[in-house]
Design an enzyme around this catalytic site. Structure first.
Site, short mmCIF file in Angstrom:
data_model
loop_
_atom_site.label_atom_id
_atom_site.label_comp_id
_atom_site.label_asym_id
_atom_site.label_seq_id
_atom_site.Cartn_x
_atom_site.Cartn_y
_atom_site.Cartn_z
N GLU A 83 0.95 -1.32 -0.03
CA GLU A 83 -0.13 -0.08 0.03
C GLU A 83 0.73 1.15 -0.10
O GLU A 83 1.72 1.50 0.94
CB GLU A 83 -0.88 0.04 1.27
CG GLU A 83 -2.00 1.29 1.16
CD GLU A 83 -2.73 0.97 2.49
OE1 GLU A 83 -2.98 0.01 2.97
OE2 GLU A 83 -3.13 2.13 2.90
N LYS A 263 -6.89 -1.06 11.88
CA LYS A 263 -6.38 -1.53 10.57
C LYS A 263 -5.19 -0.67 10.13
O LYS A 263 -3.99 -0.92 9.65
CB LYS A 263 -7.18 -1.28 9.47
CG LYS A 263 -7.14 -1.86 7.98
CD LYS A 263 -6.28 -1.03 7.10
CE LYS A 263 -5.78 -1.61 5.79
NZ LYS A 263 -5.04 -0.78 4.98
N ASP A 279 4.81 -14.81 11.24
CA ASP A 279 3.49 -15.18 10.76
C ASP A 279 2.35 -14.03 11.07
O ASP A 279 1.99 -13.87 12.20
CB ASP A 279 3.16 -16.54 11.78
CG ASP A 279 1.70 -17.01 11.46
OD1 ASP A 279 0.99 -16.28 10.82
OD2 ASP A 279 1.55 -18.22 11.94
N HIS A 376 -2.33 10.47 0.55
CA HIS A 376 -2.50 9.24 0.20
C HIS A 376 -2.51 9.08 -1.45
O HIS A 376 -1.87 8.36 -2.09
CB HIS A 376 -4.00 8.69 0.68
CG HIS A 376 -3.87 7.12 0.58
ND1 HIS A 376 -3.17 6.33 1.59
CD2 HIS A 376 -4.35 6.28 -0.03
CE1 HIS A 376 -3.54 4.92 1.36
NE2 HIS A 376 -4.30 4.92 0.22
C1 MEV Z 1 -5.70 3.06 5.42
O1 MEV Z 1 -4.65 1.82 5.01
C2 MEV Z 1 -5.65 3.09 7.00
C3 MEV Z 1 -6.62 4.26 7.55
O2 MEV Z 1 -8.00 3.97 6.89
C4 MEV Z 1 -6.31 3.95 9.05
C5 MEV Z 1 -7.45 4.98 9.67
O3 MEV Z 1 -8.58 5.34 9.35
O4 MEV Z 1 -7.27 5.25 10.96
C6 MEV Z 1 -6.17 5.64 7.21
#
Ligand code: MEV
Length: 432
Positions: A83, A263, A279, A376
């Protein structure tokens, strides 16, 4: 050699120049970096011994996070991730955390949980008492099954007994796995002591396997970022802190948000876990089970104001190894451990968690200020440019053009490639 992870302007350099600087910063030569990574980190013959039905290998980008300081020590941190912006975000956030002294980590001993399920137990209360009374014998039996680990200073440490139902008990053996992740070791222990446990309990052996909720092997990591380091072009640092605290509260109150928040943490954690040959499914399973331990899925990291700073705190299980299995034979994983220069699995766990908290800091700050898309998409534009056929220095130029046009699509990138290539042809005709 003083290890440093501060290498200003690193992102602007070529791959070759970056290798030379990382060699200087870590003492691992550029040649050794090339040897491990030029074949994608893993050759076909070795891959064929790892898993079944191999057709080849499958590469992912291998980058390094910079500026990472944990417990007063600098680390160049390998990250394997597909990513865009994950590596840059972790490096930027680690730089902000450095302004407050870097990350501080408190690490549990490397205790893994071996689970033995006992069924058809006639008297659960009496069985629990009998097992507890025989704990020393059971620990000795467990140690006999893992002599190599015992010789390295590890071994079975404690027994826990949990009644799950009127006729079902689960026994946990806590095993100190030292620098191993330990899955095989604790599975061996479970199988070795299960018959004796069933005998003592007056029951029947059920499952014998590790638990991936390795909550006896947690890391707690904190960082303090001064307001001045958080400010953006349009927002004062203090307002950014308010936004971050409110973002944290959102995740604390809402599992839908907590999942995304976590995430973002796993963006950093997984990239380090994969780069070091560990792992990541085990780490993911442990992280999310831990996040739900109160009965409601919660954020692994939270943010609070403390005067003119924001303080982040994160706790999560981190079952990683620096010896054994994959690590011994995977050239890319071996390189990662050398670049990191970690001396134990616990030290590696602390670094992985610090990068997780850095990733969360970057995401929460971006969400509380410009929104995530600006940075991003600027980085995503590079992948789009590559997908449209841009090569060499054209990649950055095409990416800049589609960002400027606010049209980050492969079609727009193709048009930009065609236009810039026409211009380049024209230029060479004129020069001729
Ligand atoms: C994207 O890979 C991760 C985010 O969505 C984490 C978050 O919203 O805190 C930007």
């Amino acid at each position: 050699m003083t290890r440093t992870s501060r290498i200003p302007g690193f992102y602007k350099l070529s791959v070759e120049e970056r290798r030379a600087l990382v060699a200087e910063a870590t003492g691992v030569s550029a040649e050794q970096i090339g040897l491990a990574l030029d074949a994608g980190g893993l050759d076909e013959d070795t891959a064929d011994k790892f898993v079944e039905n191999v057709l080849g290998t499958y590469s992912l980008p291998y980058g390094v996070a910079l500026n990472v300081r944990v417990n007063g020590r600098d680390y160049v941190v390998p990250m394997v991730v597909e990513e865009p912006s994950v590596v840059a975000a972790a490096s930027n956030a680690a730089k902000m955390a450095r302004k407050g002294g870097g990350f501080t980590a408190d690490i549990d001993p490397p205790l893994m949980i071996s689970q033995i399920q006992l069924l058809d137990v006639a008297d659960v209360t009496a069985a629990r008492e009998r097992i507890a009374a025989l704990e020393p014998e059971l620990l000795r039996l467990a140690d006999c099954a893992i002599p190599g680990l015992v010789a390295r200073g590890g071994g079975a440490r404690e027994i826990e007994i949990r009644a799950l139902d009127q006729d079902m008990i689960v026994v946990h053996v806590l095993v100190d796995c030292r620098d191993a992740m330990g899955a095989n070791l604790v599975n061996t222990v479970a199988e070795a002591i299960a018959p004796r446990l069933a005998e003592i309990a007056g029951g029947v052996v059920g499952l014998r396997i590790l638990s991936n909720l390795s909550d006896r092997r947690c890391v707690r990591v904190t960082c303090r970022v001064p307001a001045a380091a958080l400010a953006t072009e349009d927002m004062e640092g203090s307002a950014v802190i308010d936004g971050m605290v409110s973002a944290s509260r959102f995740a604390e109150l809402d599992p839908y948000r907590a999942a995304t928040h976590n995430k973002g943490i796993m963006n950093g954690v997984d990239a380090v876990v994969i780069a070091t040959g560990n792992d990541w499914r085990a780490v993911e399973a442990g992280a999310h089970a831990f996040a739900a331990r109160s009965g409601r899925y919660s954020p692994l990291a939270t943010w609070r104001r403390d005067g003119d700073s924001v303080v982040g705190f994160m706790e999560m299980p981190m079952a990683l190894g620096t010896v054994g299995g994959t690590l011994r034979v995977h050239p890319g994983a071996r390189l990662s451990l050398r670049l990191l220069g970690v001396e134990s699995a616990q030290e590696l766990a602390a670094v992985a968690c610090a990068v997780g908290l850095a990733s969360n800091l970057a995401a929460v700050r971006a969400l509380a200020t410009d929104g995530i898309q600006r940075g991003h998409m600027a980085l995503h534009a590079r992948s789009v440019a590559l997908a449209a056929g841009a090569e060499g220095e054209l990649v950055e130029r095409v990416a800049a053009m589609i960002v400027e046009a606010r049209d980050i699509t492969v079609e727009a990138a193709r048009r930009a490639v065609a236009m810039l290539s026409r211009r380049a042809d024209g230029a060479s005709v004129i020069e001729d």
